[in-house]
Design a protein around this motif. Structure first.
Motif, short mmCIF file in Angstrom:
data_model
loop_
_atom_site.label_atom_id
_atom_site.label_comp_id
_atom_site.label_asym_id
_atom_site.label_seq_id
_atom_site.Cartn_x
_atom_site.Cartn_y
_atom_site.Cartn_z
N LEU A 58 23.58 10.97 6.72
CA LEU A 58 22.62 12.08 6.77
C LEU A 58 23.39 13.40 6.69
O LEU A 58 23.69 14.04 7.70
CB LEU A 58 21.79 12.01 8.04
N GLN A 59 23.73 13.80 5.46
CA GLN A 59 24.52 15.00 5.21
C GLN A 59 23.78 15.88 4.20
O GLN A 59 23.53 15.45 3.06
CB GLN A 59 25.88 14.63 4.64
N PRO A 417 1.38 13.54 1.67
CA PRO A 417 1.96 12.21 1.45
C PRO A 417 3.37 12.28 0.89
O PRO A 417 3.71 13.17 0.10
CB PRO A 417 1.01 11.60 0.41
N ILE A 418 4.21 11.33 1.30
CA ILE A 418 5.57 11.22 0.78
C ILE A 418 5.90 9.76 0.54
O ILE A 418 5.35 8.86 1.18
CB ILE A 418 6.63 11.84 1.72
N VAL A 419 6.79 9.52 -0.42
CA VAL A 419 7.34 8.19 -0.65
C VAL A 419 8.85 8.31 -0.68
O VAL A 419 9.41 9.41 -0.72
CB VAL A 419 6.83 7.57 -1.98
N ASN A 420 9.51 7.19 -0.64
CA ASN A 420 10.97 7.17 -0.80
C ASN A 420 11.30 7.72 -2.19
O ASN A 420 10.80 7.20 -3.20
CB ASN A 420 11.47 5.74 -0.64
N PRO A 421 12.12 8.78 -2.30
CA PRO A 421 12.46 9.32 -3.62
C PRO A 421 13.04 8.30 -4.58
O PRO A 421 12.94 8.46 -5.80
CB PRO A 421 13.48 10.43 -3.30
N LYS A 422 13.63 7.23 -4.05
CA LYS A 422 14.19 6.19 -4.92
C LYS A 422 13.12 5.48 -5.74
O LYS A 422 13.41 4.92 -6.80
CB LYS A 422 14.96 5.16 -4.09
N PRO A 488 16.36 8.81 2.02
CA PRO A 488 16.63 7.37 1.93
C PRO A 488 18.06 7.02 2.31
O PRO A 488 18.98 7.80 2.13
CB PRO A 488 16.37 7.07 0.45
N ASN A 489 18.21 5.82 2.83
CA ASN A 489 19.54 5.25 3.02
C ASN A 489 20.18 5.11 1.63
O ASN A 489 19.60 4.48 0.74
CB ASN A 489 19.42 3.88 3.69
N PRO A 490 21.35 5.70 1.40
CA PRO A 490 21.94 5.69 0.05
C PRO A 490 22.47 4.33 -0.40
O PRO A 490 22.83 4.17 -1.57
CB PRO A 490 23.07 6.71 0.16
N GLU A 496 13.04 -0.37 0.63
CA GLU A 496 12.29 0.84 0.28
C GLU A 496 11.97 1.70 1.49
O GLU A 496 11.96 2.93 1.42
CB GLU A 496 10.98 0.44 -0.41
N ASP A 497 11.73 1.08 2.64
CA ASP A 497 11.38 1.85 3.84
C ASP A 497 12.57 2.10 4.76
O ASP A 497 12.39 2.45 5.93
CB ASP A 497 10.25 1.18 4.60
#
Length: 551
Positions: A58-59, A417-422, A488-490, A496-497
């Motif tokens: 988280l940077q 609303p938001i989703v994972n950018p991936k 998101p976790n890189p 996805e979540d």
């Protein structure tokens, strides 16, 4: 911290208890503080992480755009859309988290500060006390594009590929360039956007092309004739870091439609044109004593169907133009391609009267009784799924209303609303958002919750499926200041979540704001990030924050 999370059916009674607790808030008027000015500014103040250790990946910078001042000097605004913009930034680095905030240094703000009163403009609501006739004429002149134009870009931020800078924007084609280190804003224009054009609108939510280019897609709607109300929409692409917009599709429209957001897929750009449009001639009423604000110039024509344009962002071809029953939406969720169809998810209401609703009236929001009484006229936003057939033999479209149901069986209606950018522009399974007002059926306007909707587990054998939803209720008397962001976790193999959700909240007991950190998978609170007691501030009601990660 008194948080209530209802992740399973076994937590049914916990959910009900949480709602009851929210209805007995210790200070029901603390919510009003979100609609009061906060002029405090800070630079790189150390912030404390209370709770679990944050993930090492988280940077970056989380910057929230929204309100700072609800007036200046002797004048105030009746509508929250008119507030002076303010940026709040939390920066995450190897040595910890720092907090900064700064009022948006627009021409509108700078001129107001110079004269110690609100600069004459034509506002969404009405200034109080009203401008005199000379000032009203000046406001009309200032509303014209060019020097002195309205540049209070208080809605969103977007990364257009400029080094260490992003653009602040609203629903017009004007921008401010913001230095993400100092938060200082400067005027900005794209080279081929005509600043002298009238009635130009552009969505507050551009989209990146779903590839590795970093290019941005958006559109501009230009008024062609104030008397007829006709306009022209032009789809454009901006190459990363360029000051030039490249048009790739254009068509005439019968109305000056108001569109706040749109969606993209791997191949297409999808724009929904609602029966909501602006009557430019109406603005002339701002010279009268019976002016209610520009909000009254936004019209709704229920005889017009919603038109959805699907345009290839690769070839510039119009793939289809389809019509569905009329509805209005501020925010698209996501879109993706499935065989010969485009699937478009968005949050929708039956008409655009929300633009004129009391939900955006600053005075009403500071009156608990008035807030709660608005439930009788409140239109709950629905989760709509549109399936747009692209096959030459069909070209039909359907609209599906998906019920968002909490663990105890009650409905949740959410926005932001938001989703994972991936998974942007791809098939998604999870959607997060802010439920409220009246979250979970509460009688209190200020009742809110964070929801996680599992759309892939939607269950039903009818046309109205039910999507199971995990619900997180914040501590009693704590309120979100706007939307949240998903980081998101890189790890390429991450679910996805799997990620972190950040959102600014107000502690109604201490009247201080802080950043809340969620585990997106479990909806558990990971930590809160707050400043020292000597650094007290409130993040007023706002709109959208964005995460700008480090490469």
């Amino acid at each position: 911290r008194g948080a209530c999370k209802s992740p399973t059916m076994a937590s049914l009674f916990l959910s009900a208890a949480c709602l009851a607790g929210m209805a007995s808030s210790s200070d029901p008027d603390a919510y009003s503080r979100l609609f009061m000015s906060d002029a405090s500014e800070f630079t790189s103040v150390p912030a404390e992480v209370v709770g679990s250790r944050l993930p090492a990946w988280l940077q970056g910078k989380y910057i929230h755009n929204g309100c700072g001042l609800f007036g200046y000097g002797n004048r105030s605004f009746s509508h929250v859309f008119d507030c002076y913009g303010k940026l709040h930034k939390w920066e995450f680095g190897g040595s910890g988290v720092t907090f900064s905030s700064k009022l948006l240094t627009s021409h509108f703000y700078n001129e107001s500060a110079r004269t110690d009163t609100v600069m004459p403009q034509v506002f969404f609501g009405v200034e109080s006390p009203r401008f005199d006739m000379k000032e009203r004429i000046q406001a009309m002149m200032n509303a014209k594009p060019g020097k002195g134009m309205a540049d209070n870009e208080n809605v969103n931020l977007w990364d257009w590929g400029f080094a260490d800078s992003v653009l602040a924007l609203t629903d017009t084609d004007s921008y401010l360039k913001v230095d993400t280190d100092t938060l200082v804003a400067h005027p900005f224009n794209f080279e081929n956007l005509d600043p002298a054009s009238n009635g130009s609108m552009s969505p507050a939510h551009p989209q990146h092309v779903p590839d590795d280019s970093g290019d941005t897609l958006t559109f501009v709607i230009d008024s062609k004739n104030m008397l007829s109300g006709k306009s022209r929409i032009t789809f454009v692409r901006q190459k990363k870091g360029s000051r030039h917009l490249e048009p790739f599709f254009s068509t005439d429209l019968s109305k000056l439609h108001y569109v706040h957001s749109f969606s993209v897929t791997e191949n297409y750009m999808i724009v929904a044109l609602y029966p909501s449009y602006m009557n430019e001639m109406c603005v002339m009423r701002s010279l009268t004593n019976h002016w209610g604000g520009m909000k009254d110039c936004f019209m709704w024509d229920s005889t017009i169907r919603t038109t959805v344009l699907v345009v290839s962002h690769k070839t510039g071809d119009l793939v289809t133009s389809t019509e569905v029953s009329p509805f209005f939406s501020f925010h698209h969720i996501n879109a993706f391609e499935s065989n010969d169809r485009v699937v478009l998810d968005l949050v929708a209401v039956s008409n655009s009267s929300i633009i004129q609703a009391e939900v955006f009236a600053a005075k009403a929001m500071m009156d608990p009784a008035a807030r709660d009484a608005s439930k009788s006229s409140w239109m709950p936003p629905r989760y709509y799924r549109l399936r747009i057939d692209l096959s030459p033999d069909s070209r039909e479209s359907t609209v599906q209303d998906i019920r968002v149901q909490g663990p105890s069986g009650n409905n949740f209606y959410f926005e932001f609303p938001i989703v994972n950018p991936k998974v942007a522009a791809k098939k998604h399974c999870y959607v997060w958002g802010i439920a409220g007002p009246f979250a979970g059926g509460s009688k209190q306007y200020n009742a809110s919750a964070m929801v996680k909707v599992d759309i892939c587990s939607a269950r039903s054998n009818t046309s109205n499926p039910v999507a199971p939803t995990v619900v997180y209720f914040p501590p009693i008397n704590h309120y979100p200041s706007g939307d949240s962001s998903f980081i998101p976790n890189p790890d390429p193999g991450a679910d996805e979540d799997d990620g972190i959700i950040l959102g600014a909240y107000l502690n109604g007991d201490t009247l201080e704001s802080y950043l809340r950190v969620f585990d997106a998978k479990t909806m558990d609170e990971v930590a809160v990030i707050k400043t020292d007691d000597s650094v007290s501030f409130v993040v007023p009601f706002g709109f959208h924050g964005q995460w700008f990660g480090r490469s």
